[in-house]
Design a protein around this motif. Structure first.
Motif, PDB file in Angstrom:
ATOM      1  N   ASP A 126       8.194  53.600  35.939  1.00 27.85           N
ATOM      2  CA  ASP A 126       8.025  54.453  34.756  1.00 27.85           C
ATOM      3  C   ASP A 126       7.164  53.729  33.721  1.00 27.85           C
ATOM      4  OD1 ASP A 126       8.468  56.365  32.773  1.00 27.85           O
ATOM      5  OD2 ASP A 126      10.584  55.877  32.488  1.00 27.85           O
ATOM      6  N   HIS A 189      15.548  52.547  28.884  1.00 27.34           N
ATOM      7  CA  HIS A 189      16.608  52.604  29.891  1.00 27.34           C
ATOM      8  C   HIS A 189      16.361  51.587  30.990  1.00 27.34           C
ATOM      9  CE1 HIS A 189      13.622  54.846  32.328  1.00 27.34           C
ATOM     10  NE2 HIS A 189      13.244  55.298  31.140  1.00 27.34           N
ATOM     11  N   THR A 220      12.840  49.595  30.429  1.00 32.56           N
ATOM     12  CA  THR A 220      11.590  50.030  29.800  1.00 32.56           C
ATOM     13  C   THR A 220      11.566  49.633  28.325  1.00 32.56           C
ATOM     14  OG1 THR A 220      12.457  52.197  29.164  1.00 32.56           O
ATOM     15  CG2 THR A 220      11.414  52.031  31.338  1.00 32.56           C
ATOM     16  N   GLU A 222       9.805  51.295  25.335  1.00 27.14           N
ATOM     17  CA  GLU A 222       9.093  52.564  25.105  1.00 27.14           C
ATOM     18  C   GLU A 222       9.432  53.192  23.753  1.00 27.14           C
ATOM     19  OE1 GLU A 222      10.283  55.940  27.491  1.00 27.14           O
ATOM     20  OE2 GLU A 222      11.948  54.861  28.378  1.00 27.14           O
ATOM     21  N   GLU A 254       4.842  52.966  26.811  1.00 23.14           N
ATOM     22  CA  GLU A 254       5.974  52.502  27.626  1.00 23.14           C
ATOM     23  C   GLU A 254       5.531  51.475  28.665  1.00 23.14           C
ATOM     24  OE1 GLU A 254       7.879  55.624  29.913  1.00 23.14           O
ATOM     25  OE2 GLU A 254       9.545  54.317  30.462  1.00 23.14           O
TER      26      GLU A 254
HETATM   27 CO    CO Z   1      11.164  55.810  30.521  1.00 21.90          CO
END
Ligand code: CO
Ligand code: MF3
Length: 269
Positions: A126, A189, A220, A222, A254
């Motif tokens: 991500d 997260h 992360t 972000e 992020e």
């Molecule tokens: Co994320």
């Protein structure tokens, strides 16, 4: 109990928040998650090479879907808790979770966050970037620049055996020094074996607070940085899109990171 268990146990006994061992990735898991993260970076590079004024956000969604699937991956957002598209596209006053739409056209002067998340062989990654479309106002330019600086400062503050709050403190301080605010109730997260794992990562908590950063953790960085108020509302019709309450601009960048014995490594950005 091995050495690490004893260390975690003694930290917990002192009142520290420590991760469960299940949150610490094994070398074999890290190898697989790295492949997912590399594909995720490839998707973002592909978007970067094609994004331009006049394009719809549905076209960005198509770029993400086609590139991901043709490289053996699955876009993680697609059908995630009912999310209808492969990527989040958040323009100007949209904080996050914008849904790509054929009727939404990128215009010169827009700033847009493209948030890409990938599943490869069951492993999750991500990351998101900000793009400026053509000439943007100095105001928008500055918000995007400072948001990038916030994430880099947060990354620099992240150290093995430090705390998540160290990252938050670095980010929040720099945002506030520039007259901006950091969104409070939406954050980062843990990630890797699932899309969203423990811990929740706040970017407004004090230095030295929150979970201890233990080698093997992945999460992360972000932050969502707003020009004005940090408050938001969620689109009632689609249940997803998050807007600034005061219509001010918002930016987000992020990075997905891994805590190692010696530092913190960016896996995809
Ligand atoms: Co994320
Ligand atoms: N990348 C976003 C995050 O960090 C994804 C939100 S869930 C989605 O949480 F369904 F909107 F993609």
């Amino acid at each position: 109990m091995d050495k690490l268990d004893i260390k975690l146990w003694s930290l917990a006994a002192k009142g520290e928040i420590v991760p469960d061992r299940s949150l610490l990735k094994t070398p074999a898991q890290i190898r697989e998650i790295r492949k997912s993260a590399d594909l995720n970076t490839g998707v973002l590079d592909h978007v970067a090479a094609h994004i331009k004024a006049g394009m719809s956000t549905a076209e960005i969604d198509r770029l993400v879907y086609d590139y991901t699937v043709s490289h053996g991956g699955i876009p993680a957002p697609l059908n995630y808790e009912g999310f209808p598209k492969s990527v989040c596209t958040s323009i100007n006053n949209v904080i996050c979770h914008g849904i790509p739409d054929g009727n939404e056209i990128l215009r010169e002067g827009d700033i847009i966050n493209v948030d890409v998340s990938t599943i490869l062989n069951g492993y999750f990654s991500d990351a998101s970037r900000m793009f400026t479309i053509g000439e943007v106002s100095p105001r928008a330019e500055k918000l995007v620049r400072v948001t990038k600086e916030c994430v880099e400062l947060g990354l620099s503050a992240a150290k093995p055996w430090g705390h998540l709050g160290d990252i938050a403190w670095a980010i929040n301080s720099h945002a506030r020094e520039n007259g901006y605010s950091v969104v409070e109730d939406i954050g980062g997260h843990g990630i890797g074996l699932e899309f969203h794992e423990e811990p929740f990562v706040s970017y407004v908590t004090p230095k030295g607070s929150e979970m201890v950063l233990v080698p093997g953790m992945m999460f992360t960085i972000e932050p969502m940085i707003n020009e004005g108020s940090p408050d938001f509302f969620i689109d009632e019709e689609n249940g997803w899109t998050v807007y600034t309450i005061d219509d001010g601009l918002s930016a987000q960048i992020e990075y997905m990171v891994l805590v190692t014995e010696t530092g913190v490594e960016v896996l995809t950005k």
